[in-house]
Design a protein around this motif. Structure first.
Motif, mmCIF file in Angstrom:
data_model
loop_
_atom_site.group_PDB
_atom_site.id
_atom_site.type_symbol
_atom_site.label_atom_id
_atom_site.label_comp_id
_atom_site.label_asym_id
_atom_site.label_seq_id
_atom_site.Cartn_x
_atom_site.Cartn_y
_atom_site.Cartn_z
ATOM 1 N N UNK A 145 0.881 -8.071 0.856
ATOM 2 C CA UNK A 145 0.207 -8.940 1.826
ATOM 3 C C UNK A 145 0.117 -8.252 3.185
ATOM 4 N N UNK A 146 -0.970 -8.475 3.873
ATOM 5 C CA UNK A 146 -1.269 -7.906 5.202
ATOM 6 C C UNK A 146 -1.549 -6.410 5.138
ATOM 7 N N UNK A 147 -2.296 -5.996 4.125
ATOM 8 C CA UNK A 147 -2.776 -4.615 4.063
ATOM 9 C C UNK A 147 -3.973 -4.464 5.007
ATOM 10 N N UNK A 148 -4.086 -3.340 5.753
ATOM 11 C CA UNK A 148 -3.184 -2.186 5.780
ATOM 12 C C UNK A 148 -2.096 -2.348 6.828
ATOM 13 N N UNK A 149 -1.094 -1.467 6.749
ATOM 14 C CA UNK A 149 -0.046 -1.438 7.756
ATOM 15 C C UNK A 149 -0.422 -0.585 8.956
ATOM 16 N N UNK A 150 -1.338 0.361 8.749
ATOM 17 C CA UNK A 150 -1.751 1.229 9.845
ATOM 18 C C UNK A 150 -3.266 1.395 9.812
ATOM 19 N N UNK A 151 -3.766 2.446 9.191
ATOM 20 C CA UNK A 151 -5.205 2.721 9.172
ATOM 21 C C UNK A 151 -5.738 2.504 7.758
ATOM 22 N N UNK A 152 -6.717 1.631 7.612
ATOM 23 C CA UNK A 152 -7.225 1.226 6.305
ATOM 24 C C UNK A 152 -7.658 2.420 5.458
ATOM 25 N N UNK A 153 -8.534 3.250 5.987
ATOM 26 C CA UNK A 153 -9.114 4.336 5.188
ATOM 27 C C UNK A 153 -8.043 5.284 4.668
ATOM 28 N N UNK A 154 -7.067 5.592 5.511
ATOM 29 C CA UNK A 154 -6.022 6.539 5.115
ATOM 30 C C UNK A 154 -5.107 5.942 4.050
ATOM 31 N N UNK A 155 -4.720 4.678 4.222
ATOM 32 C CA UNK A 155 -3.829 4.055 3.248
ATOM 33 C C UNK A 155 -4.546 3.795 1.929
ATOM 34 N N UNK A 156 -5.809 3.393 2.013
ATOM 35 C CA UNK A 156 -6.559 3.138 0.780
ATOM 36 C C UNK A 156 -6.750 4.427 -0.016
ATOM 37 N N UNK A 157 -7.035 5.530 0.673
ATOM 38 C CA UNK A 157 -7.237 6.808 -0.012
ATOM 39 C C UNK A 157 -5.996 7.203 -0.810
ATOM 40 N N UNK A 158 -4.830 6.972 -0.236
ATOM 41 C CA UNK A 158 -3.577 7.315 -0.913
ATOM 42 C C UNK A 158 -3.350 6.400 -2.109
ATOM 43 N N UNK A 159 -3.602 5.101 -1.936
ATOM 44 C CA UNK A 159 -3.469 4.172 -3.054
ATOM 45 C C UNK A 159 -4.428 4.529 -4.182
ATOM 46 N N UNK A 160 -5.649 4.877 -3.828
ATOM 47 C CA UNK A 160 -6.651 5.212 -4.837
ATOM 48 C C UNK A 160 -6.205 6.409 -5.659
ATOM 49 N N UNK A 161 -5.786 7.467 -4.991
ATOM 50 C CA UNK A 161 -5.357 8.673 -5.706
ATOM 51 C C UNK A 161 -4.095 8.404 -6.524
ATOM 52 N N UNK A 162 -3.137 7.679 -5.940
ATOM 53 C CA UNK A 162 -1.873 7.440 -6.626
ATOM 54 C C UNK A 162 -2.008 6.559 -7.850
ATOM 55 N N UNK A 163 -2.811 5.496 -7.761
ATOM 56 C CA UNK A 163 -2.964 4.593 -8.906
ATOM 57 C C UNK A 163 -3.800 5.223 -10.009
ATOM 58 N N UNK A 164 -4.800 5.996 -9.631
ATOM 59 C CA UNK A 164 -5.613 6.675 -10.651
ATOM 60 C C UNK A 164 -4.794 7.732 -11.386
ATOM 61 N N UNK A 165 -3.855 8.310 -10.702
ATOM 62 C CA UNK A 165 -2.985 9.314 -11.311
ATOM 63 C C UNK A 165 -1.973 8.655 -12.257
ATOM 64 N N UNK A 166 -1.395 7.526 -11.828
ATOM 65 C CA UNK A 166 -0.358 6.866 -12.627
ATOM 66 C C UNK A 166 -0.938 6.085 -13.797
ATOM 67 N N UNK A 167 -1.995 5.313 -13.549
ATOM 68 C CA UNK A 167 -2.656 4.482 -14.573
ATOM 69 C C UNK A 167 -1.677 3.562 -15.290
ATOM 70 N N UNK A 168 -0.664 3.074 -14.551
ATOM 71 C CA UNK A 168 0.405 2.313 -15.203
ATOM 72 C C UNK A 168 0.778 1.035 -14.463
ATOM 73 N N UNK A 169 0.061 0.706 -13.412
ATOM 74 C CA UNK A 169 0.335 -0.522 -12.675
ATOM 75 C C UNK A 169 -0.877 -0.882 -11.814
ATOM 76 N N UNK A 170 -0.909 -2.145 -11.381
ATOM 77 C CA UNK A 170 -1.985 -2.632 -10.523
ATOM 78 C C UNK A 170 -1.423 -2.979 -9.155
#
Length: 468
Positions: free
Chosen positions: A150-175
């Motif tokens: 809740x309350x995403x992002x904590x800092x800068x939207x584009x930077x945090x989203x980019x990390x989430x996108x790469x990390x979740x696509x790599x893991x493919x094991x959680x939402x």
């Protein structure tokens, strides 16, 4: 101590021991121009921290001390100089939550600094990606198939989203489920209507198979952090002359924010830690229900460190739901008995039986890193009320193992409105669940936290922990 997949960090008690530990970290750094972030400071364990003391052990290495609550920071002189932090950076209102003599910023002042002058550091992609890799390992290790921020992002939207996108696509094991809220709106000074339009646009623009922005939900904040002893209390702090209650969002503005999203038909999530804040936001819900009644609004109070039976009854009567952090009890009850709350209030922290016996839905969360992201540990605390010293605090407030397990499964999914998809095993729902070595209902409640996590089934695919 603090356990992560790559390392277990030992705990430190006492002021000199803490300062020496900080110095050891600084001395280990080869690049003395790189900013160092050190998390975990708490005055109840480590004493008061001054700029002079911090500069003495950090020297010319830019250093940020991130308080245990993640609601406040201390900078050394080198860090303030590196990022151009200076008087005049904050509004008159936010200045009230800053101590410039010690470069100490909390609550709104912290949010503003983090989102402006310090955003280059907190949005650093290399650092965030390293953290995301560790989180992915931790998710599997602890049997987590979903997280909600809740309350995403904590800092800068584009930077945090980019990390989430790469990390979740790599893991493919959680939402990852994301809810927009006050911090971004506050830092960017966005009006309510414009921010509502922004929230409406997020799913279409940014949803992926593993990232879901949740529409028609908003996160706001009431009082200060319980780990900072900045929560709003009905009775004064105990044996603590330096403790000071704070409102993250001042009450008048808080009610205006609440009413706007209530009238929009949104589900509202509220950060609440103290019993005075609990009371005030019950009043907000009560007034809103009288002015503009809503059925099944599911307004959720998050964290809820302190409250009493009468407040629990009001919550039940008003249709308020609870997402609690039971780890507060384990981590803080011993220390806060001596300083902050006193023995009676400390023993009654997160008294969840008051809700479950009134049929108020209760989910359990870690608010990582306010607690380890270990659902079985959270269930263990709620079902046993054992604290760090080994004592049992107010055992009559223990909840059943059944309610504790619901709190980390189906009711947790309900908290972010995904209980029709996740949280239980049923025809038509997503084939996502956790594999445990033992049945939680067939062992002693005292052993809940020790059940080995074999792995997870995520959308029908098997992911096993090593050697399982």
């Amino acid at each position: 101590e603090w356990r992560m997949p790559h390392k277990t960090y030992p705990g430190v008690d006492g002021k000199e021991n803490y300062l020496n530990a900080v110095k050891d970290i600084i001395d280990s750094k080869e690049d003395r121009t790189e900013t160092v972030l050190i998390w975990g400071y708490h005055k109840s364990w480590h004493g008061d921290l001054t700029l002079k003391e911090l500069d003495r052990v950090t020297g010319d290495v830019p250093t940020i001390i991130w308080q245990r609550s993640t609601h406040e920071i201390y900078l050394n002189t080198a860090c303030a100089k590196k990022y151009g932090v200076q008087k005049g950076d904050l509004s008159k209102e936010d200045e009230e939550q800053a101590d410039w003599d010690n470069y100490h910023f909390w609550e709104r002042a912290y949010q503003m600094m983090k989102g402006t002058k310090l955003s280059p550091f907190f949005s650093d992609q290399k650092m965030l990606k390293r953290g995301m890799d560790r989180i992915s390992k931790m998710m599997l290790q602890n049997g987590l198939t979903a997280m909600c921020e809740p309350s995403f992002p904590n800092s800068v939207f584009a930077d945090e989203y980019a990390v989430l996108l790469e990390g979740t696509e790599k893991a493919k094991a959680y939402t990852v489920f994301l809810i927009a809220g006050f911090p971004e709106q506050f830092v960017k000074k966005i009006g309510n209507e414009a921010y509502a339009a922004h929230i409406d646009s997020l799913p279409g623009k940014f949803n992926t198979e593993y990232i879901k922005f949740l529409p028609n939900q908003y996160k706001t904040f009431a009082d200060g952090a319980i780990y900072s002893l900045a929560l709003q209390l009905r009775k004064p702090f105990y044996n603590c002359s330096t403790c000071k209650s704070e409102w993250i969002v001042p009450l008048k503005e808080g009610q205006q924010i609440f009413n706007f999203w209530w009238d929009k038909g949104y589900k509202i999530h509220i950060h609440i830690t103290g019993d005075l804040a609990f009371e005030k936001y019950l009043d907000f819900v009560d007034a809103a229900m009288k002015r503009n009644p809503r059925e099944n609004h599911r307004t959720t109070f998050h964290h809820v460190g302190l409250f009493d039976a009468a407040q629990a009854q009001r919550a039940a009567d008003l249709g308020v739901e609870i997402s609690a952090n039971p780890y507060y009890l384990w981590a803080l009850a011993d220390k806060y008995s001596e300083t902050g709350f006193g023995p009676e209030r400390a023993a009654n922290m997160v008294a969840l039986k008051e809700f479950t016996k009134r049929n108020v839905p209760v989910s359990l969360h870690s608010d990582f890193a306010m607690a380890p992201a270990e659902p079985l540990l959270l269930a263990w605390v709620a079902a046993n009320r054992i604290v760090a010293s080994g004592k049992v605090m107010n055992p009559h407030e223990r909840i059943s193992v059944y309610d504790a397990m619901k709190g980390i499964t189906i009711t947790a999914a309900r908290t972010f409105e995904m209980d029709s998809v996740l949280g239980s095993i049923r025809v038509g729902k997503e084939a996502t669940f956790t594999l445990l070595k033992q049945n939680p209902f067939k062992i002693a409640p005292e052993k809940l936290k020790d059940i080995p996590v074999v792995g997870v089934i995520y959308k029908g695919k098997v992911f096993l922990n090593e050697k399982k």
